[in-house]
Design a protein around this motif. Structure first.
Motif, PDB file in Angstrom:
ATOM      1  N   GLY A  90      30.867 -29.686  40.602  1.00  0.00           N
ATOM      2  CA  GLY A  90      31.796 -30.686  41.107  1.00  0.00           C
ATOM      3  C   GLY A  90      31.111 -31.996  41.462  1.00  0.00           C
ATOM      4  O   GLY A  90      31.621 -33.087  41.160  1.00  0.00           O
ATOM      5  N   LEU A  91      29.949 -31.913  42.082  1.00  0.00           N
ATOM      6  CA  LEU A  91      29.223 -33.129  42.449  1.00  0.00           C
ATOM      7  C   LEU A  91      28.779 -33.917  41.219  1.00  0.00           C
ATOM      8  O   LEU A  91      28.826 -35.150  41.206  1.00  0.00           O
ATOM      9  N   ILE A  92      28.364 -33.204  40.171  1.00  0.00           N
ATOM     10  CA  ILE A  92      27.960 -33.882  38.932  1.00  0.00           C
ATOM     11  C   ILE A  92      29.160 -34.605  38.310  1.00  0.00           C
ATOM     12  O   ILE A  92      29.050 -35.753  37.855  1.00  0.00           O
ATOM     13  N   LEU A  93      30.328 -33.938  38.295  1.00  0.00           N
ATOM     14  CA  LEU A  93      31.537 -34.584  37.770  1.00  0.00           C
ATOM     15  C   LEU A  93      31.892 -35.823  38.587  1.00  0.00           C
ATOM     16  O   LEU A  93      32.292 -36.857  38.034  1.00  0.00           O
TER      17      LEU A  93
ATOM     18  N   GLY B  53      34.952 -34.230  43.436  1.00  0.00           N
ATOM     19  CA  GLY B  53      34.629 -34.320  44.860  1.00  0.00           C
ATOM     20  C   GLY B  53      35.223 -33.224  45.708  1.00  0.00           C
ATOM     21  O   GLY B  53      34.650 -32.856  46.741  1.00  0.00           O
ATOM     22  N   CYS B  54      36.378 -32.671  45.290  1.00  0.00           N
ATOM     23  CA  CYS B  54      37.016 -31.664  46.139  1.00  0.00           C
ATOM     24  C   CYS B  54      36.199 -30.377  46.228  1.00  0.00           C
ATOM     25  O   CYS B  54      36.397 -29.570  47.139  1.00  0.00           O
ATOM     26  N   ALA B  55      35.260 -30.173  45.313  1.00  0.00           N
ATOM     27  CA  ALA B  55      34.398 -28.993  45.390  1.00  0.00           C
ATOM     28  C   ALA B  55      33.648 -28.954  46.714  1.00  0.00           C
ATOM     29  O   ALA B  55      33.478 -27.891  47.321  1.00  0.00           O
ATOM     30  N   GLY B  56      33.194 -30.129  47.164  1.00  0.00           N
ATOM     31  CA  GLY B  56      32.468 -30.182  48.429  1.00  0.00           C
ATOM     32  C   GLY B  56      33.331 -29.805  49.612  1.00  0.00           C
ATOM     33  O   GLY B  56      32.870 -29.143  50.551  1.00  0.00           O
TER      34      GLY B  56
ATOM     35  N   ALA C 103      28.241 -43.308  43.475  1.00  0.00           N
ATOM     36  CA  ALA C 103      27.511 -42.415  42.565  1.00  0.00           C
ATOM     37  C   ALA C 103      26.109 -42.131  43.092  1.00  0.00           C
ATOM     38  O   ALA C 103      25.626 -40.983  43.054  1.00  0.00           O
ATOM     39  N   LEU C 104      25.446 -43.153  43.614  1.00  0.00           N
ATOM     40  CA  LEU C 104      24.105 -42.975  44.160  1.00  0.00           C
ATOM     41  C   LEU C 104      24.122 -42.067  45.387  1.00  0.00           C
ATOM     42  O   LEU C 104      23.283 -41.156  45.524  1.00  0.00           O
ATOM     43  N   LEU C 105      25.077 -42.293  46.292  1.00  0.00           N
ATOM     44  CA  LEU C 105      25.176 -41.462  47.501  1.00  0.00           C
ATOM     45  C   LEU C 105      25.427 -40.002  47.134  1.00  0.00           C
ATOM     46  O   LEU C 105      24.857 -39.088  47.744  1.00  0.00           O
ATOM     47  N   THR C 106      26.279 -39.779  46.146  1.00  0.00           N
ATOM     48  CA  THR C 106      26.581 -38.404  45.741  1.00  0.00           C
ATOM     49  C   THR C 106      25.377 -37.740  45.087  1.00  0.00           C
ATOM     50  O   THR C 106      25.158 -36.531  45.247  1.00  0.00           O
ATOM     51  N   ALA C 107      24.588 -38.506  44.356  1.00  0.00           N
ATOM     52  CA  ALA C 107      23.357 -37.952  43.789  1.00  0.00           C
ATOM     53  C   ALA C 107      22.412 -37.483  44.895  1.00  0.00           C
ATOM     54  O   ALA C 107      21.776 -36.423  44.784  1.00  0.00           O
ATOM     55  N   LEU C 108      22.333 -38.247  45.986  1.00  0.00           N
ATOM     56  CA  LEU C 108      21.511 -37.835  47.125  1.00  0.00           C
ATOM     57  C   LEU C 108      22.063 -36.571  47.776  1.00  0.00           C
ATOM     58  O   LEU C 108      21.309 -35.670  48.164  1.00  0.00           O
ATOM     59  N   ILE C 109      23.396 -36.492  47.896  1.00  0.00           N
ATOM     60  CA  ILE C 109      24.025 -35.290  48.454  1.00  0.00           C
ATOM     61  C   ILE C 109      23.693 -34.073  47.594  1.00  0.00           C
ATOM     62  O   ILE C 109      23.399 -32.983  48.107  1.00  0.00           O
ATOM     63  N   LEU C 110      23.728 -34.249  46.283  1.00  0.00           N
ATOM     64  CA  LEU C 110      23.407 -33.150  45.372  1.00  0.00           C
ATOM     65  C   LEU C 110      21.973 -32.673  45.589  1.00  0.00           C
ATOM     66  O   LEU C 110      21.715 -31.464  45.655  1.00  0.00           O
TER      67      LEU C 110
ATOM     68  N   ILE D 209      29.673 -38.735  37.529  1.00  0.00           N
ATOM     69  CA  ILE D 209      30.073 -39.286  36.234  1.00  0.00           C
ATOM     70  C   ILE D 209      31.343 -40.129  36.380  1.00  0.00           C
ATOM     71  O   ILE D 209      31.451 -41.243  35.838  1.00  0.00           O
ATOM     72  N   ALA D 210      32.336 -39.619  37.119  1.00  0.00           N
ATOM     73  CA  ALA D 210      33.594 -40.342  37.290  1.00  0.00           C
ATOM     74  C   ALA D 210      33.404 -41.618  38.108  1.00  0.00           C
ATOM     75  O   ALA D 210      34.092 -42.624  37.879  1.00  0.00           O
ATOM     76  N   SER D 211      32.470 -41.596  39.067  1.00  0.00           N
ATOM     77  CA  SER D 211      32.194 -42.802  39.859  1.00  0.00           C
ATOM     78  C   SER D 211      31.650 -43.918  38.970  1.00  0.00           C
ATOM     79  O   SER D 211      32.025 -45.087  39.109  1.00  0.00           O
ATOM     80  N   VAL D 212      30.753 -43.540  38.062  1.00  0.00           N
ATOM     81  CA  VAL D 212      30.241 -44.515  37.103  1.00  0.00           C
ATOM     82  C   VAL D 212      31.395 -45.052  36.251  1.00  0.00           C
ATOM     83  O   VAL D 212      31.484 -46.263  35.977  1.00  0.00           O
ATOM     84  N   GLY D 213      32.310 -44.154  35.855  1.00  0.00           N
ATOM     85  CA  GLY D 213      33.469 -44.580  35.081  1.00  0.00           C
ATOM     86  C   GLY D 213      34.343 -45.563  35.846  1.00  0.00           C
ATOM     87  O   GLY D 213      34.838 -46.548  35.265  1.00  0.00           O
ATOM     88  N   CYS D 214      34.543 -45.327  37.145  1.00  0.00           N
ATOM     89  CA  CYS D 214      35.325 -46.264  37.966  1.00  0.00           C
ATOM     90  C   CYS D 214      34.680 -47.642  37.995  1.00  0.00           C
ATOM     91  O   CYS D 214      35.372 -48.668  38.054  1.00  0.00           O
TER      92      CYS D 214
END
Length: 378
Positions: free
Chosen positions: A54-57, A85-88, A144-151, A60-65
């Motif tokens: 979910g975090l990887i998706l 994001g809802c996976a988290g 996208a960067l923040l989520t990569a750190l969370i991952l 990717i979607a954040s980059v798309g936005c």
């Protein structure tokens, strides 16, 4: 984080505020639907693998936005962002049920609320500054960067929680049966409805506040971000107060009291807004007091929802999250639909959510009392 940029997004994409608000609605709908899929996946494969996917998706979607050139594309990309994001959200709620004893769940949910509910209310403060320094597209690159750190931190530090259960079927009929099983628990059904309906009130505020504060009250993006941060402290403080209250009161008592005073305040805010009584300072003051109730009612409603389940916590968490976000999506959609250039749609939806949430709780306890009386008379 992108809320302060709503007016800029509307100008950039040559559309209206109400259309940009639909990107928030699509996000909430995506979170609601996605959680129903993640619940069984978290029970079947354990908490971590679905979370990582979910975090990887989301990344990717954040980059798309950040690359969109039309509001329609933004709406769809926000939907995909939510599916990731809802996976988290589901994993976090299930892990609370995995890792804490029943008598500590409400306290753990109070802390979790600081992240799930308060972070989206603090983010506009950061977004307000970023929106004045950079083009709005870059806000999504920051996400996208923040989520990569969370991952990365999840890979290193996150506890395992419940073990994978390969016996759990992912066939649609079996998944539906499992959801029907948890919905048959009357306590669970009651408090996901209470938490979902009453918990949608802040989503009405989130969906309409940028238009109200920036376009109606004339605040800048930075000022709006600070107002959002101030109002977020209402929820932060009340979730911490919840720890103290639980030493002396039951979960049910706290939920009922919080909803009751929110109902009174919601009526005052609606009438005052309709009659144009409030300056921006007075309006913020009443919103602050109103939102304190959310930090008290939602953690306790969540604890009451999940406490009957030692098994199927993933599915129960998913259904609880689905109800909360589905109602949030409906409410933000209604705020957008009834947008009329005033604050009335926002404050009315805030009031009506609390009203119906309290009605559900009253019906539940009236029925319980009635059954007790009938048993005694028999």
């Amino acid at each position: 984080m992108y809320l302060p940029a709503f007016p800029a997004i509307a100008r950039s994409l040559d559309t209206g505020i109400s259309e940009v608000q639909l990107s928030l609605t699509s996000y909430l709908i995506g979170i609601a639907i996605g959680q129903l899929f993640y619940g069984p996946l978290l029970d079947r494969f354990g908490r971590k693998k679905p979370l990582y996917a979910g975090l990887i998706l989301y990344i990717i979607a954040s980059v798309g936005c950040g690359l969109v050139t039309s509001v329609e594309s933004l709406i769809w990309m926000r939907f995909l962002q939510a599916i990731g994001g809802c996976a988290g959200m589901v994993a976090a709620q299930a892990l609370v049920r995995d890792l804490f004893p029943v008598n500590k769940i409400a306290q753990a949910f109070a802390l979790l609320t600081l992240v799930i509910a308060v972070s989206p209310m603090i983010a506009p403060t950061i977004g307000g500054y970023l929106a004045t320094k950079m083009d709005w597209h870059y806000l999504f690159w920051v996400l996208a960067l923040l989520t990569a750190l969370i991952l990365v931190f999840s890979l290193i530090y996150l506890p395992d929680g419940a073990s994978p259960d390969r016996q759990i079927s992912l066939r649609p009929t079996q998944v539906v049966q499992k959801y029907l099983f948890v919905l048959k628990n009357k306590q669970f059904l009651t408090f996901i409805l209470v938490g979902g309906i009453a918990g949608a009130a802040p989503f009405a505020y989130i969906g309409g506040s940028s238009d109200v504060f920036i376009n109606l009250y004339g605040l800048s993006e930075t000022q709006y971000g600070w107002v959002f941060a101030l109002l977020a402290t209402a929820m932060i403080g009340s979730t911490q107060l919840n720890h103290l209250l639980l030493r002396h009161f039951r979960n049910e008592q706290i939920v009922a009291t919080a909803l009751s005073y929110q109902l009174v305040l919601g009526a005052i805010i609606f009438v005052g807004t309709y009659l144009n009584w409030f300056s921006v300072e007075v309006f913020i003051f009443f919103l602050f007091i109103f939102l304190t109730g959310h930090g008290l009612s939602i953690p306790n409603a969540a604890a009451l929802s999940l406490s009957p389940f030692s098994q199927n916590a993933g599915s129960a968490s998913a259904m609880m999250g689905f109800m909360r976000m589905a109602m949030g999506g409906v409410v933000t959609g209604l705020v957008s639909f009834f947008h009329n250039g005033t604050a009335i749609p926002m404050v009315f939806m805030m009031f009506i959510c609390i009203f119906f949430g309290l009605v559900v709780m009253v019906i539940y306890y009236a029925d319980s009392i009635g059954k007790r009386i009938r048993r005694q008379l028999a």
